[in-house]
Design a protein around this motif. Structure first.
Motif, PDB file in Angstrom:
ATOM      1  N   GLY A 145      -6.869  -5.664  -2.687  1.00  0.00           N
ATOM      2  CA  GLY A 145      -6.733  -4.117  -3.000  1.00  0.00           C
ATOM      3  C   GLY A 145      -6.082  -4.041  -4.320  1.00  0.00           C
ATOM      4  O   GLY A 145      -6.439  -3.240  -5.307  1.00  0.00           O
ATOM      5  N   PHE A 146      -4.723  -4.767  -4.462  1.00  0.00           N
ATOM      6  CA  PHE A 146      -4.180  -4.561  -5.883  1.00  0.00           C
ATOM      7  C   PHE A 146      -5.150  -4.937  -7.010  1.00  0.00           C
ATOM      8  O   PHE A 146      -4.988  -4.127  -8.130  1.00  0.00           O
ATOM      9  N   LEU A 147      -5.632  -6.044  -6.879  1.00  0.00           N
ATOM     10  CA  LEU A 147      -6.530  -6.456  -8.163  1.00  0.00           C
ATOM     11  C   LEU A 147      -7.632  -5.635  -8.340  1.00  0.00           C
ATOM     12  O   LEU A 147      -8.004  -5.095  -9.507  1.00  0.00           O
ATOM     13  N   LEU A 148      -8.411  -5.026  -7.438  1.00  0.00           N
ATOM     14  CA  LEU A 148      -9.123  -3.777  -7.690  1.00  0.00           C
ATOM     15  C   LEU A 148      -8.618  -2.761  -8.390  1.00  0.00           C
ATOM     16  O   LEU A 148      -9.291  -2.279  -9.283  1.00  0.00           O
ATOM     17  N   ILE A 161      -8.197   0.989   1.036  1.00  0.00           N
ATOM     18  CA  ILE A 161      -7.688  -0.180   0.222  1.00  0.00           C
ATOM     19  C   ILE A 161      -6.312  -0.325   0.498  1.00  0.00           C
ATOM     20  O   ILE A 161      -5.426   0.569   0.215  1.00  0.00           O
ATOM     21  N   ASN A 162      -5.756  -1.465   0.719  1.00  0.00           N
ATOM     22  CA  ASN A 162      -4.385  -1.641   0.707  1.00  0.00           C
ATOM     23  C   ASN A 162      -3.958  -2.393  -0.588  1.00  0.00           C
ATOM     24  O   ASN A 162      -3.919  -3.631  -0.721  1.00  0.00           O
ATOM     25  N   SER A 163      -3.232  -1.632  -1.253  1.00  0.00           N
ATOM     26  CA  SER A 163      -2.733  -1.830  -2.430  1.00  0.00           C
ATOM     27  C   SER A 163      -1.721  -2.802  -2.705  1.00  0.00           C
ATOM     28  O   SER A 163      -1.333  -3.297  -3.657  1.00  0.00           O
ATOM     29  N   ALA A 164      -1.134  -3.140  -1.448  1.00  0.00           N
ATOM     30  CA  ALA A 164       0.073  -4.117  -1.407  1.00  0.00           C
ATOM     31  C   ALA A 164      -0.544  -5.535  -1.110  1.00  0.00           C
ATOM     32  O   ALA A 164       0.224  -6.636  -1.060  1.00  0.00           O
ATOM     33  N   LYS A 165      -2.050  -5.576  -0.756  1.00  0.00           N
ATOM     34  CA  LYS A 165      -2.541  -6.920  -0.634  1.00  0.00           C
ATOM     35  C   LYS A 165      -3.191  -7.402  -1.886  1.00  0.00           C
ATOM     36  O   LYS A 165      -3.485  -6.443  -2.813  1.00  0.00           O
ATOM     37  N   ILE A 166      -3.610  -8.468  -2.222  1.00  0.00           N
ATOM     38  CA  ILE A 166      -3.757  -8.969  -3.501  1.00  0.00           C
ATOM     39  C   ILE A 166      -5.311  -8.499  -3.722  1.00  0.00           C
ATOM     40  O   ILE A 166      -5.626  -8.092  -5.028  1.00  0.00           O
ATOM     41  N   SER A 169      13.985  -3.160   4.643  1.00  0.00           N
ATOM     42  CA  SER A 169      15.002  -4.231   4.379  1.00  0.00           C
ATOM     43  C   SER A 169      14.389  -5.199   3.374  1.00  0.00           C
ATOM     44  O   SER A 169      13.260  -5.057   3.200  1.00  0.00           O
ATOM     45  N   ALA A 170      15.244  -6.175   2.579  1.00  0.00           N
ATOM     46  CA  ALA A 170      14.668  -6.788   1.638  1.00  0.00           C
ATOM     47  C   ALA A 170      13.617  -7.929   2.247  1.00  0.00           C
ATOM     48  O   ALA A 170      12.724  -8.225   1.523  1.00  0.00           O
ATOM     49  N   GLU A 171      13.775  -8.221   3.426  1.00  0.00           N
ATOM     50  CA  GLU A 171      12.688  -9.158   4.309  1.00  0.00           C
ATOM     51  C   GLU A 171      11.627  -8.634   4.720  1.00  0.00           C
ATOM     52  O   GLU A 171      10.679  -9.244   5.261  1.00  0.00           O
ATOM     53  N   GLU A 172      11.433  -7.317   4.835  1.00  0.00           N
ATOM     54  CA  GLU A 172      10.353  -6.446   5.604  1.00  0.00           C
ATOM     55  C   GLU A 172       9.222  -6.428   4.342  1.00  0.00           C
ATOM     56  O   GLU A 172       9.583  -6.003   3.275  1.00  0.00           O
ATOM     57  N   ILE A 173       7.978  -6.506   5.174  1.00  0.00           N
ATOM     58  CA  ILE A 173       6.650  -6.227   3.922  1.00  0.00           C
ATOM     59  C   ILE A 173       6.379  -4.778   4.149  1.00  0.00           C
ATOM     60  O   ILE A 173       6.285  -4.483   5.474  1.00  0.00           O
ATOM     61  N   VAL A 174       6.006  -4.153   3.236  1.00  0.00           N
ATOM     62  CA  VAL A 174       5.751  -2.753   3.335  1.00  0.00           C
ATOM     63  C   VAL A 174       4.003  -2.602   2.699  1.00  0.00           C
ATOM     64  O   VAL A 174       3.962  -3.031   1.625  1.00  0.00           O
ATOM     65  N   TYR A 175       3.274  -2.169   3.478  1.00  0.00           N
ATOM     66  CA  TYR A 175       1.675  -2.109   3.107  1.00  0.00           C
ATOM     67  C   TYR A 175       1.527  -0.686   2.900  1.00  0.00           C
ATOM     68  O   TYR A 175       1.947  -0.071   3.672  1.00  0.00           O
ATOM     69  N   LEU A 176       0.772  -0.455   1.820  1.00  0.00           N
ATOM     70  CA  LEU A 176       0.396   0.850   1.388  1.00  0.00           C
ATOM     71  C   LEU A 176      -1.397   1.037   1.627  1.00  0.00           C
ATOM     72  O   LEU A 176      -1.983   0.219   0.827  1.00  0.00           O
ATOM     73  N   THR A 177      -1.614   1.806   2.361  1.00  0.00           N
ATOM     74  CA  THR A 177      -3.106   1.872   2.384  1.00  0.00           C
ATOM     75  C   THR A 177      -3.573   3.039   1.628  1.00  0.00           C
ATOM     76  O   THR A 177      -2.951   4.479   1.928  1.00  0.00           O
ATOM     77  N   GLU A 178      -4.586   3.138   0.611  1.00  0.00           N
ATOM     78  CA  GLU A 178      -5.021   4.085  -0.148  1.00  0.00           C
ATOM     79  C   GLU A 178      -6.451   4.697   0.501  1.00  0.00           C
ATOM     80  O   GLU A 178      -7.151   3.826   0.657  1.00  0.00           O
ATOM     81  N   PHE A 179      -6.420   6.107   0.780  1.00  0.00           N
ATOM     82  CA  PHE A 179      -7.659   6.585   1.313  1.00  0.00           C
ATOM     83  C   PHE A 179      -8.391   7.195   0.145  1.00  0.00           C
ATOM     84  O   PHE A 179      -8.231   7.894  -0.619  1.00  0.00           O
ATOM     85  N   LEU A 180      -9.512   6.422  -0.348  1.00  0.00           N
ATOM     86  CA  LEU A 180     -10.412   6.945  -1.376  1.00  0.00           C
ATOM     87  C   LEU A 180     -11.718   7.140  -0.712  1.00  0.00           C
ATOM     88  O   LEU A 180     -12.366   6.598   0.073  1.00  0.00           O
ATOM     89  N   HIS A 181     -12.242   8.477  -1.664  1.00  0.00           N
ATOM     90  CA  HIS A 181     -13.791   8.760  -1.293  1.00  0.00           C
ATOM     91  C   HIS A 181     -14.293   9.055  -2.811  1.00  0.00           C
ATOM     92  O   HIS A 181     -14.583  10.128  -3.114  1.00  0.00           O
ATOM     93  N   ALA A 188       4.918  -0.367 -10.205  1.00  0.00           N
ATOM     94  CA  ALA A 188       6.222  -0.806  -9.412  1.00  0.00           C
ATOM     95  C   ALA A 188       7.255   0.205  -8.948  1.00  0.00           C
ATOM     96  O   ALA A 188       7.525   0.032  -7.634  1.00  0.00           O
ATOM     97  N   ALA A 189       7.294   1.383  -9.597  1.00  0.00           N
ATOM     98  CA  ALA A 189       8.264   2.618  -9.067  1.00  0.00           C
ATOM     99  C   ALA A 189       7.715   3.122  -7.943  1.00  0.00           C
ATOM    100  O   ALA A 189       8.561   3.477  -7.062  1.00  0.00           O
ATOM    101  N   ARG A 190       6.225   3.092  -7.738  1.00  0.00           N
ATOM    102  CA  ARG A 190       5.686   3.479  -6.572  1.00  0.00           C
ATOM    103  C   ARG A 190       6.053   2.716  -5.515  1.00  0.00           C
ATOM    104  O   ARG A 190       6.326   3.168  -4.224  1.00  0.00           O
ATOM    105  N   PHE A 191       5.795   1.542  -5.443  1.00  0.00           N
ATOM    106  CA  PHE A 191       6.181   0.571  -4.403  1.00  0.00           C
ATOM    107  C   PHE A 191       7.659   0.479  -4.025  1.00  0.00           C
ATOM    108  O   PHE A 191       8.011   0.685  -2.772  1.00  0.00           O
ATOM    109  N   GLU A 192       8.613   0.710  -4.943  1.00  0.00           N
ATOM    110  CA  GLU A 192      10.015   0.757  -4.689  1.00  0.00           C
ATOM    111  C   GLU A 192      10.436   1.887  -3.912  1.00  0.00           C
ATOM    112  O   GLU A 192      11.274   2.086  -2.891  1.00  0.00           O
ATOM    113  N   ARG A 193       9.733   3.159  -4.677  1.00  0.00           N
ATOM    114  CA  ARG A 193       9.996   4.548  -3.764  1.00  0.00           C
ATOM    115  C   ARG A 193       9.387   4.443  -2.368  1.00  0.00           C
ATOM    116  O   ARG A 193      10.205   4.959  -1.585  1.00  0.00           O
TER     117      ARG A 193
END
Length: 496
Positions: free
Chosen positions: A385-388, A378-383, A328-340, A315-320
């Motif tokens: 990607g996060f579940l994986l 992998i988008n870790s902010a989507k279900i 803002s509180a209403e905006e959605i932030v997506y994180l894309t993880e590049f994995l190889h 959670a701390a990583r998403f908050e950072r």
């Protein structure tokens, strides 16, 4: 008017800014300011792609309006720049390197915050530039230096650093325009006027204050309290000089695995402490115990795929991340993880027997390399990607059964045995062997390169029983100098 007379009236300004810092906006404000107050003004820019996010140098020339149009230059000339504005401390240093900051002419307005470069982050050792030394060099090179954390000030007012740089420029008095004329340029732009004016005012006051009291605008060094020894039962068995390190190590290992894992750390550390006690550890302020306490914890918390997945979904990583993009509180932030993923990393995560079988089974290796082991986003902010990543991180409970755990435990025991053998003959050599663990870090190719360099030094040690602490230190320093081991090879050849 003669060229010589024109040259005396010119005002030359260079702006060094990274992508996203508003260097272009700052340049536009200065052009607007000059043109609104009877100056010819010209701006050019040279973008760069070799920096953290792409660094651009903007060059501006201002000339009082005359009957004849002046000929203005397109590039800054070393020794002929009146004002240099740097949006980050190392960018100010680069301006000095280019020769456009000179003690007879240049007012340097610079933010002293840091945005670490790729080379600083990827260095095998601590590659960070000494900020205090750099600030001192800036003060010696510039005619006047206005330097404070303009990035932090901008964030306090919900805007970007261009506003605080503009305010500091005004407060420095380097340009022949009033504060009201500067503020008019911000209003005319029509962009985030209230926030930009508030940040401008704060930076103006800071720069003006430093100009009045004659200081450089450097923030005072924060007083950092010395860490106190831990009173925890787990550490009180060890000398006070080592308790801070051990307490931090225990906290790290509990977070990495569990309390039983932290207890196994103490079980491996205790013989090293006893060895240190028998060979005069008190006279060296427990140098060996401290070194083993630090590097054993780092080795035991190696970065496998389980650890990487765990860190990516915290959670701390998403908050950072939200704070960094000012969402803002209403905006959605997506994180894309590049994995190889590599084949070795897949095998390392499996149970030890299955992992070894995979590494020696060519058909399975070929199939995985062709269909599975490819670059993935992998988008870790989507279900999905996060579940994986969540499932992978949840394999922590099985870590002790994995191939990677078995391999690392063997390496650790061999390392500790080398330290123990050396300590009976030469404590300095034992400490240097301990410090060699610093070469092993990260994951993937970074880990493989560091491990290879470490193993080369240990091989040299095994083949040279009369090896001294100084030789091991020299080899370790060479290994940290470049990631490909070129300097290490040269150092080994020289030592042979």
């Amino acid at each position: 008017m003669s060229n010589k007379a024109q040259a005396r009236q010119r005002i030359t300004i260079a702006i060094a800014a990274m992508g996203g810092q508003g260097g272009g906006v700052l340049g536009d404000w200065i052009i607007s300011l000059a043109e609104a107050n009877g100056y010819y003004a010209q701006s050019t820019s040279v973008p760069g792609v070799a920096q953290r996010t792409g660094a651009t140098v903007y060059y501006l020339e201002l000339f009082p309006a005359q009957s004849e149009l002046p000929v203005l230059a397109l590039m800054p000339v070393p020794g002929d720049v009146d004002v240099v504005i740097a949006a980050e401390l190392v960018e100010a240093g680069r301006a000095v390197q280019r020769g456009i900051v000179t003690p007879d002419r240049t007012t340097l307005v610079a933010s002293n915050h840091r945005a670490y470069s790729y080379f600083e982050k990827s260095a095998m050792s601590d590659g960070r530039i000494d900020a205090n030394e750099l600030q001192s060099q800036l003060a010696d090179t510039a005619n006047r230096l206005v330097c404070f954390d303009m990035q932090g000030l901008a964030e306090q007012h919900g805007t970007v650093i261009s506003a605080t740089l503009f305010g500091a420029l005004s407060g420095s008095g380097a340009l022949p325009f009033s504060r009201e004329q500067f503020e008019h340029a911000i209003r005319e732009s029509g962009k985030a006027i209230d926030a930009n004016l508030a940040a401008f005012a704060a930076a103006f006051a800071a720069a003006e204050r430093h100009a009045l009291d004659g200081t450089l605008g450097l923030p005072p060094h924060e007083q950092v309290d010395e860490p106190k020894p831990s009173s925890d039962r787990a550490t009180k068995h060890f000398p006070p000089a080592t308790q801070v390190t051990i307490a931090a190590a225990l906290q790290r290992l509990v977070d990495y695995q569990d309390t039983d894992y932290a207890k196994s750390y103490l079980e491996m550390l205790n013989p090293m402490y006893q060895l240190d006690s028998r060979h005069g550890g008190e006279t060296t302020n427990w140098a060996l115990t401290n070194a083993v306490a630090k590097y054993l914890a780092l080795w035991m918390s190696y970065e496998d795929t389980i650890r990487v997945a765990d860190l990516k979904i915290r959670a701390a990583r998403f908050e950072r991340s939200r704070e960094e993009v000012r969402a803002s509180a209403e905006e959605i932030v997506y994180l894309t993880e590049f994995l190889h993923p590599r084949l070795e990393e897949v095998a390392d995560t499996l149970p030890a027997g299955l992992g070894r079988w995979l590494l020696r089974t060519n058909n399975i290796k070929s199939w995985l390399s062709k269909f599975v082991l490819r670059e993935r986003k992998i988008n870790s902010a989507k279900i999905s990607g996060f579940l994986l990543l969540y499932i992978l991180a949840g394999m922590r409970r099985f870590r002790r059964s994995t191939l990677r755990y078995e391999v690392e435990q063997t390496r650790i025991r061999t390392w500790l045995q080398r330290i123990s053998d050396a300590a009976t003959q030469n404590m300095d050599l034992a400490v240097e062997i301990t410090e060699c663990q610093h070469l092993i870090k990260g994951y993937g190719d970074t880990h493989a390169r560091g491990l290879k360099n470490y193993q080369r030094i240990m091989t040299y040690l095994d083949e040279n029983p009369d090896c001294t602490a100084n030789k091991i230190r020299a080899l370790r320093t060479a290994a940290l100098a470049d990631e490909h081991g070129t300097q290490l090879s040269a150092a080994i050849q020289q030592a042979a």
